[in-house]
Design a protein around this motif. Structure first.
Motif, PDB file in Angstrom:
ATOM      1  N   SER A 199     -49.965 -32.332  46.616  1.00 45.80           N
ATOM      2  CA  SER A 199     -50.932 -32.859  45.644  1.00 45.80           C
ATOM      3  C   SER A 199     -50.734 -32.250  44.265  1.00 45.80           C
ATOM      4  N   ALA A 200     -49.853 -31.243  44.194  1.00 44.45           N
ATOM      5  CA  ALA A 200     -49.669 -30.488  42.946  1.00 44.45           C
ATOM      6  C   ALA A 200     -48.229 -30.574  42.460  1.00 44.45           C
ATOM      7  N   ALA A 201     -47.596 -31.706  42.700  1.00 46.22           N
ATOM      8  CA  ALA A 201     -46.162 -31.811  42.414  1.00 46.22           C
ATOM      9  C   ALA A 201     -45.853 -31.519  40.937  1.00 46.22           C
ATOM     10  N   ARG A 202     -46.586 -32.164  40.030  1.00 43.36           N
ATOM     11  CA  ARG A 202     -46.316 -31.967  38.603  1.00 43.36           C
ATOM     12  C   ARG A 202     -46.718 -30.555  38.166  1.00 43.36           C
ATOM     13  N   LEU A 203     -47.845 -30.081  38.676  1.00 43.55           N
ATOM     14  CA  LEU A 203     -48.310 -28.729  38.341  1.00 43.55           C
ATOM     15  C   LEU A 203     -47.260 -27.693  38.722  1.00 43.55           C
ATOM     16  N   LEU A 204     -46.700 -27.834  39.926  1.00 38.80           N
ATOM     17  CA  LEU A 204     -45.708 -26.862  40.395  1.00 38.80           C
ATOM     18  C   LEU A 204     -44.363 -27.040  39.686  1.00 38.80           C
ATOM     19  N   GLU A 205     -44.094 -28.267  39.256  1.00 40.17           N
ATOM     20  CA  GLU A 205     -42.888 -28.492  38.458  1.00 40.17           C
ATOM     21  C   GLU A 205     -42.994 -27.721  37.142  1.00 40.17           C
ATOM     22  N   THR A 209     -44.419 -21.679  40.614  1.00 40.16           N
ATOM     23  CA  THR A 209     -45.152 -21.288  41.827  1.00 40.16           C
ATOM     24  C   THR A 209     -46.648 -21.343  41.524  1.00 40.16           C
ATOM     25  N   PRO A 210     -47.490 -21.423  42.567  1.00 37.39           N
ATOM     26  CA  PRO A 210     -48.945 -21.431  42.331  1.00 37.39           C
ATOM     27  C   PRO A 210     -49.421 -20.237  41.496  1.00 37.39           C
ATOM     28  N   ASP A 211     -48.864 -19.047  41.776  1.00 29.15           N
ATOM     29  CA  ASP A 211     -49.314 -17.843  41.061  1.00 29.15           C
ATOM     30  C   ASP A 211     -48.950 -17.869  39.577  1.00 29.15           C
ATOM     31  N   ALA A 212     -47.968 -18.687  39.207  1.00 29.35           N
ATOM     32  CA  ALA A 212     -47.522 -18.722  37.807  1.00 29.35           C
ATOM     33  C   ALA A 212     -48.283 -19.753  36.975  1.00 29.35           C
ATOM     34  N   VAL A 213     -49.228 -20.454  37.594  1.00 27.73           N
ATOM     35  CA  VAL A 213     -49.988 -21.477  36.864  1.00 27.73           C
ATOM     36  C   VAL A 213     -50.857 -20.819  35.787  1.00 27.73           C
ATOM     37  N   VAL A 214     -50.790 -21.356  34.567  1.00 26.46           N
ATOM     38  CA  VAL A 214     -51.703 -20.935  33.486  1.00 26.46           C
ATOM     39  C   VAL A 214     -52.457 -22.174  32.986  1.00 26.46           C
ATOM     40  N   GLY A 215     -53.413 -21.930  32.096  1.00 30.12           N
ATOM     41  CA  GLY A 215     -54.298 -23.012  31.667  1.00 30.12           C
ATOM     42  C   GLY A 215     -53.568 -24.228  31.112  1.00 30.12           C
ATOM     43  N   GLN A 216     -52.552 -23.978  30.289  1.00 27.61           N
ATOM     44  CA  GLN A 216     -51.849 -25.108  29.679  1.00 27.61           C
ATOM     45  C   GLN A 216     -51.175 -25.986  30.729  1.00 27.61           C
ATOM     46  N   HIS A 217     -50.656 -25.357  31.799  1.00 25.59           N
ATOM     47  CA  HIS A 217     -50.067 -26.137  32.893  1.00 25.59           C
ATOM     48  C   HIS A 217     -51.107 -27.081  33.500  1.00 25.59           C
ATOM     49  N   VAL A 218     -52.315 -26.558  33.707  1.00 32.40           N
ATOM     50  CA  VAL A 218     -53.359 -27.359  34.360  1.00 32.40           C
ATOM     51  C   VAL A 218     -53.702 -28.565  33.472  1.00 32.40           C
ATOM     52  N   THR A 219     -53.849 -28.300  32.173  1.00 31.13           N
ATOM     53  CA  THR A 219     -54.167 -29.384  31.235  1.00 31.13           C
ATOM     54  C   THR A 219     -53.052 -30.426  31.195  1.00 31.13           C
ATOM     55  N   ALA A 221     -50.647 -31.039  33.386  1.00 34.28           N
ATOM     56  CA  ALA A 221     -50.486 -31.747  34.660  1.00 34.28           C
ATOM     57  C   ALA A 221     -51.623 -32.751  34.869  1.00 34.28           C
ATOM     58  N   ALA A 222     -52.833 -32.343  34.487  1.00 33.21           N
ATOM     59  CA  ALA A 222     -53.980 -33.249  34.653  1.00 33.21           C
ATOM     60  C   ALA A 222     -53.789 -34.507  33.810  1.00 33.21           C
ATOM     61  N   ARG A 223     -53.262 -34.342  32.621  1.00 35.41           N
ATOM     62  CA  ARG A 223     -53.034 -35.500  31.751  1.00 35.41           C
ATOM     63  C   ARG A 223     -52.034 -36.477  32.364  1.00 35.41           C
ATOM     64  N   GLU A 224     -51.175 -35.932  33.228  1.00 34.47           N
ATOM     65  CA  GLU A 224     -50.177 -36.801  33.884  1.00 34.47           C
ATOM     66  C   GLU A 224     -50.638 -37.216  35.278  1.00 34.47           C
ATOM     67  N   GLY A 225     -51.909 -36.962  35.574  1.00 30.33           N
ATOM     68  CA  GLY A 225     -52.478 -37.474  36.818  1.00 30.33           C
ATOM     69  C   GLY A 225     -52.295 -36.599  38.041  1.00 30.33           C
TER      70      GLY A 225
END
Ligand SMILES: [Zn+2]
Length: 313
Positions: A199-205, A209-219, A221-225
């Motif tokens: 469910s997190a394909a773009r986020l992880l791209e 890794t999950p631990d390396a996620v920062v706020g900008q990644h979330v924003t 990735a969310a914009r890309e669905g």
């Protein structure tokens, strides 16, 4: 035209500016925050203020400090991220600069800036909620900044919303800022990505890794669905709406202003906040709905608000 200096004292930098009566910043000076001692912090603040005062006829200095400021607006009683403990900041800086000085909690100064010159213009009752590491809260009631009896009011992030919930930096558990802040957004996105990588394909791209996620990644990735990123925004939006509805039950403001780093992604979550807020509000259907707006002044709000409070001292 009366000019004052506003200073935003952060954990890493001291941002100072000369601010006009209409809220415009006409000059700036920047210093790193010396971590070593309160004396060095006061000297760095004064050094920047003296530099600006040499270039402009300023009347006073307003300091926005991330900490508990006493009701006389003189002493920083405690600052979690700086070395201040019962620090007489007003006196120290005033002696060094030779101008009147007022000290204000940084979130209060931010709320005042938005109330006077930003998203709260024309309102009389405003609650400002800044989503970052935690939640910075500021309240304006009847055109007055609400400080509480001892200057410690409006610490909105530390309302307990989940009994026995997540531990908070303040020592309690289940505080609102653990559920509705920039840190909460990132934590939820990491949890979602670890639990269901598909469910997190773009986020992880973006993050690796999950631990390396920062706020900008979330924003991004969310914009890309990305489903995991969108779920993290939905989580924060739901808790934000719940807290705003609770605050409306007490304060009945005309508008809420959502600021802080997360407000840059307001288009991704504010509509849900408005809908959830309307669904949870006590007395709904029989009262006007407060506006829920993104902040307009960005990181400058604290500087502009501090300077204005110094002008109105
Ligand atoms: Zn807390």
């Amino acid at each position: 035209m009366a000019l004052t200096i506003g200073v935003d004292i952060g954990g890493t930098k001291i941002a100072s500016g000369v601010v006009a009566e209409d809220g415009r910043i006409i000059d700036r000076a920047l210093r790193p925050t010396p971590a070593a001692s309160p004396e060095l912090v006061a000297e760095a603040i004064a050094d920047a203020a003296i530099e600006l005062a040499a270039r402009h006829p300023v009347e006073a200095v307003g300091l926005g400090a991330a900490g508990f400021v006493d009701e006389t607006r003189s002493i920083v009683r405690f600052a979690p991220n700086l070395v201040w403990r019962e620090e007489p900041l007003r006196k120290k800086v005033a002696e060094l600069v030779g101008l009147p000085v007022v000290v204000e909690n940084d979130a209060n100064a931010t709320a005042w800036g938005e109330y006077r010159f930003g998203a709260g213009r024309g309102e009389s009752h405003v609650v400002c909620v800044a989503l970052g590491t935690g939640i910075g809260g500021g309240i304006v009631l009847g055109g007055e900044l609400y400080r509480g009896r001892w200057g410690m009011g409006a610490e909105l992030g530390h309302m307990q919303v989940v009994p026995g919930g997540l531990p908070c930096g303040c020592g309690n558990h289940g505080c609102w800022e653990q559920y509705a802040s920039g840190n909460a957004l990132v934590r939820e996105a990491r949890v979602n990505a670890a639990a269901d990588p598909a469910s997190a394909a773009r986020l992880l791209e973006l993050a690796g890794t999950p631990d390396a996620v920062v706020g900008q990644h979330v924003t991004d990735a969310a914009r890309e669905g990305d489903a995991a990123a969108l779920a993290a925004f939905a989580f924060v939006a739901g808790w934000l709406a719940q807290g705003l509805a609770d605050l409306a039950a007490i304060l009945d403001p005309g508008c809420f202003i959502i600021g802080g780093g997360v407000s840059g992604a307001a288009d991704l979550f504010l509509d849900q906040v408005r809908a959830d807020y309307a669904a949870r509000l006590t007395g709904r259907g029989h009262r006007p709905l407060a506006g829920i707006r993104a902040a307009e002044l960005g990181p400058a709000a604290g500087m502009v608000g501090s300077a204005d409070l110094a002008r109105l001292r």
